[in-house]
Design a protein around this motif. Structure first.
Motif, PDB file in Angstrom:
ATOM      1  N   CYS A  62     -40.444  -8.962  29.077  1.00  0.00           N
ATOM      2  CA  CYS A  62     -39.687 -10.159  28.692  1.00  0.00           C
ATOM      3  C   CYS A  62     -40.468 -10.984  27.667  1.00  0.00           C
ATOM      4  O   CYS A  62     -39.903 -11.490  26.707  1.00  0.00           O
ATOM      5  CB  CYS A  62     -39.424 -10.970  29.960  1.00  0.00           C
ATOM      6  SG  CYS A  62     -38.128 -12.160  29.773  1.00  0.00           S
ATOM      7  N   HIS A 108     -37.491 -17.645  40.149  1.00  0.00           N
ATOM      8  CA  HIS A 108     -38.884 -17.719  39.699  1.00  0.00           C
ATOM      9  C   HIS A 108     -39.592 -18.747  40.577  1.00  0.00           C
ATOM     10  O   HIS A 108     -39.203 -19.905  40.614  1.00  0.00           O
ATOM     11  CB  HIS A 108     -38.943 -18.203  38.241  1.00  0.00           C
ATOM     12  CG  HIS A 108     -39.294 -17.138  37.282  1.00  0.00           C
ATOM     13  ND1 HIS A 108     -38.996 -17.218  35.950  1.00  0.00           N
ATOM     14  CD2 HIS A 108     -39.941 -15.957  37.435  1.00  0.00           C
ATOM     15  CE1 HIS A 108     -39.427 -16.131  35.342  1.00  0.00           C
ATOM     16  NE2 HIS A 108     -40.000 -15.353  36.217  1.00  0.00           N
ATOM     17  N   LEU A 150     -32.465 -18.853  37.920  1.00  0.00           N
ATOM     18  CA  LEU A 150     -31.993 -18.623  36.548  1.00  0.00           C
ATOM     19  C   LEU A 150     -31.277 -17.293  36.469  1.00  0.00           C
ATOM     20  O   LEU A 150     -31.366 -16.477  37.399  1.00  0.00           O
ATOM     21  CB  LEU A 150     -33.147 -18.691  35.548  1.00  0.00           C
ATOM     22  CG  LEU A 150     -34.241 -17.626  35.537  1.00  0.00           C
ATOM     23  CD1 LEU A 150     -34.999 -17.689  34.215  1.00  0.00           C
ATOM     24  CD2 LEU A 150     -35.222 -17.800  36.675  1.00  0.00           C
ATOM     25  N   ASP A 164     -30.790 -15.729  30.798  1.00  0.00           N
ATOM     26  CA  ASP A 164     -31.655 -16.866  30.461  1.00  0.00           C
ATOM     27  C   ASP A 164     -33.121 -16.443  30.419  1.00  0.00           C
ATOM     28  O   ASP A 164     -33.888 -16.873  29.566  1.00  0.00           O
ATOM     29  CB  ASP A 164     -31.504 -17.990  31.509  1.00  0.00           C
ATOM     30  CG  ASP A 164     -30.174 -18.702  31.360  1.00  0.00           C
ATOM     31  OD1 ASP A 164     -29.558 -18.590  30.290  1.00  0.00           O
ATOM     32  OD2 ASP A 164     -29.758 -19.369  32.335  1.00  0.00           O
ATOM     33  N   TRP A 165     -33.505 -15.630  31.391  1.00  0.00           N
ATOM     34  CA  TRP A 165     -34.887 -15.156  31.480  1.00  0.00           C
ATOM     35  C   TRP A 165     -35.268 -14.407  30.192  1.00  0.00           C
ATOM     36  O   TRP A 165     -36.311 -14.666  29.594  1.00  0.00           O
ATOM     37  CB  TRP A 165     -35.014 -14.244  32.709  1.00  0.00           C
ATOM     38  CG  TRP A 165     -36.397 -13.798  33.070  1.00  0.00           C
ATOM     39  CD1 TRP A 165     -37.568 -14.433  32.777  1.00  0.00           C
ATOM     40  CD2 TRP A 165     -36.746 -12.623  33.804  1.00  0.00           C
ATOM     41  NE1 TRP A 165     -38.624 -13.721  33.295  1.00  0.00           N
ATOM     42  CE2 TRP A 165     -38.138 -12.616  33.934  1.00  0.00           C
ATOM     43  CE3 TRP A 165     -36.011 -11.587  34.375  1.00  0.00           C
ATOM     44  CZ2 TRP A 165     -38.825 -11.594  34.606  1.00  0.00           C
ATOM     45  CZ3 TRP A 165     -36.686 -10.575  35.054  1.00  0.00           C
ATOM     46  CH2 TRP A 165     -38.076 -10.581  35.169  1.00  0.00           C
ATOM     47  N   GLY A 172     -37.875 -15.758  27.383  1.00  0.00           N
ATOM     48  CA  GLY A 172     -39.071 -14.949  27.125  1.00  0.00           C
ATOM     49  C   GLY A 172     -39.132 -14.429  25.704  1.00  0.00           C
ATOM     50  O   GLY A 172     -40.204 -14.109  25.205  1.00  0.00           O
ATOM     51  N   LEU A 175     -30.495 -13.567  34.552  1.00  0.00           N
ATOM     52  CA  LEU A 175     -31.269 -12.562  33.809  1.00  0.00           C
ATOM     53  C   LEU A 175     -31.165 -12.826  32.311  1.00  0.00           C
ATOM     54  O   LEU A 175     -32.160 -12.701  31.582  1.00  0.00           O
ATOM     55  CB  LEU A 175     -30.741 -11.167  34.162  1.00  0.00           C
ATOM     56  CG  LEU A 175     -31.380  -9.981  33.441  1.00  0.00           C
ATOM     57  CD1 LEU A 175     -32.882  -9.930  33.678  1.00  0.00           C
ATOM     58  CD2 LEU A 175     -30.720  -8.674  33.909  1.00  0.00           C
ATOM     59  N   GLU A 207     -42.186  -9.050  33.510  1.00  0.00           N
ATOM     60  CA  GLU A 207     -42.553 -10.243  32.722  1.00  0.00           C
ATOM     61  C   GLU A 207     -43.128  -9.845  31.361  1.00  0.00           C
ATOM     62  O   GLU A 207     -42.841 -10.493  30.349  1.00  0.00           O
ATOM     63  CB  GLU A 207     -43.589 -11.092  33.475  1.00  0.00           C
ATOM     64  CG  GLU A 207     -43.084 -11.759  34.739  1.00  0.00           C
ATOM     65  CD  GLU A 207     -42.189 -12.968  34.494  1.00  0.00           C
ATOM     66  OE1 GLU A 207     -41.898 -13.293  33.332  1.00  0.00           O
ATOM     67  OE2 GLU A 207     -41.763 -13.577  35.502  1.00  0.00           O
TER      68      GLU A 207
END
Lengths: 56, 263
Positions: free
Chosen positions: B172, B253, B206, B210-211, B215, B208, B169
């Motif tokens: 990201c 998530h 979602l 999009d993540w 982020g 990867l 996270e």
């Protein structure tokens, strides 16, 4: 648009949590205990100790 | 920096510094998920017309303005001024006269004790360097018998998986501090005299891509993240349920909305 009375009633100094007084020009809030004046910009109180002005 | 603001991990930082690293992250326009979440939070809060409501880390003030239409006064607090200016302008444009906005650090709220009937905070606790201190401030300003709705992503109860998840996270999103496991939220609530009256879990699926896009990862961090995900893929080492779907990698998530009552 000035700050609402309701907001003035519940605001407190972030440092000592004590009461604040609106400045005469209504452009800041003063904490007498901490000797700090917090600015008000466009009706938004900026209650950050780093941005407060020291008053004598 | 205040010498009293010390992160749980021993690192000294403040939410202000965290957010100033990437203010654009929470200046995003309202999307359909945001609108649905706000409507959901309003519905589970049980907000009354006579309530005074606080939104912590309000960003553009979307939830503050939505609550303002259902209570006597709504106040949004954030540490960055720019989104609050937009929130204020939106309130004026919509003729919403019972919403106010304050720039304040979340660990040092510039509010008197027990002046709110309710408080909301959505997807922000994972940004806080010291969530316990933030919660203590929130509890201080809510009156006895008052309510809170806190929604945030949660991580695995397995500390090794949780640590890997949080490393990902932070790659990201540089404003990410630490996603907590649900049990840690519950322990914090218990320690602060908050009773959980409702707990609603949600799984967001979602990709990867999009993540990384959401982020706002740098190209360098995105490369590192993709490499970490590739290594973590097979045994669910980050607790994110990674799966391959053709050329895509998908993940889940998890988030929880807690409805709380202050004793």
């Amino acid at each position: 648009m000035a700050l609402s009375q309701d907001l003035l009633d519940i605001l407190a100094c972030p440092k000592c949590k004590g009461a604040l007084r609106l400045t005469e020009r209504e452009d800041g809030l003063t904490c007498e205990a901490c000797k700090l004046r917090y600015p008000i910009r466009d009706d938004i109180p900026i209650m950050l100790i780093d941005e407060a002005e020291s008053i004598s | 920096m205040s010498d009293s603001i010390v992160a749980d991990t021993g690192r000294q930082t403040t939410a202000l510094q965290q957010y100033r690293r990437r203010p654009a992250a929470y200046s995003m326009p309202t999307n359909s998920f945001d609108q649905k979440l706000i409507a959901f939070m309003i519905s589970i809060s049980g907000v009354a017309k006579t309530d005074r409501v606080l939104e912590l880390a309000c960003g553009n003030g979307n939830a503050t303005l939505a609550f303002a239409q259902r209570c006597t006064r709504a106040i949004g607090i954030d540490v960055i001024e720019e989104p609050l200016r937009r929130a204020r302008a939106t309130a004026v444009a919509r003729n919403i006269t019972n919403a106010d906005f304050i720039v304040s650090e979340v660990e040092r709220l510039s509010l008197a004790d027990g002046v709110f009937n309710g408080a909301v905070c959505r997807f922000s606790f994972h940004h806080f360097a010291n969530p316990t201190r933030v919660l203590a401030e929130l509890v201080r300003v809510v009156a006895s018998g008052g309510w809170m709705v806190i929604t945030d992503m949660v991580t695995s109860e397995d500390p090794i998986k949780a640590e890997l998840h949080n490393q990902m996270e932070r790659l990201c999103d540089p404003t990410h501090f630490r996603t907590l496991p649900a049990s840690e939220f519950e322990r914090m609530f218990n320690e602060h005299g908050l009773r959980i009256s409702m707990r609603v879990a949600r799984d967001a699926r979602l990709t990867l891509d999009d993540w990384i896009r959401f982020g706002g990862a740098t190209l360098e961090n995105a490369v590192k993240l993709r490499s970490m995900v590739a290594e973590a893929l097979e045994q669910d080492r980050a607790g994110l349920n990674f799966t391959r779907d053709g050329d895509q990698i998908r993940l889940v998530h998890k988030s929880v909305s807690f409805v709380l009552e202050k004793e």
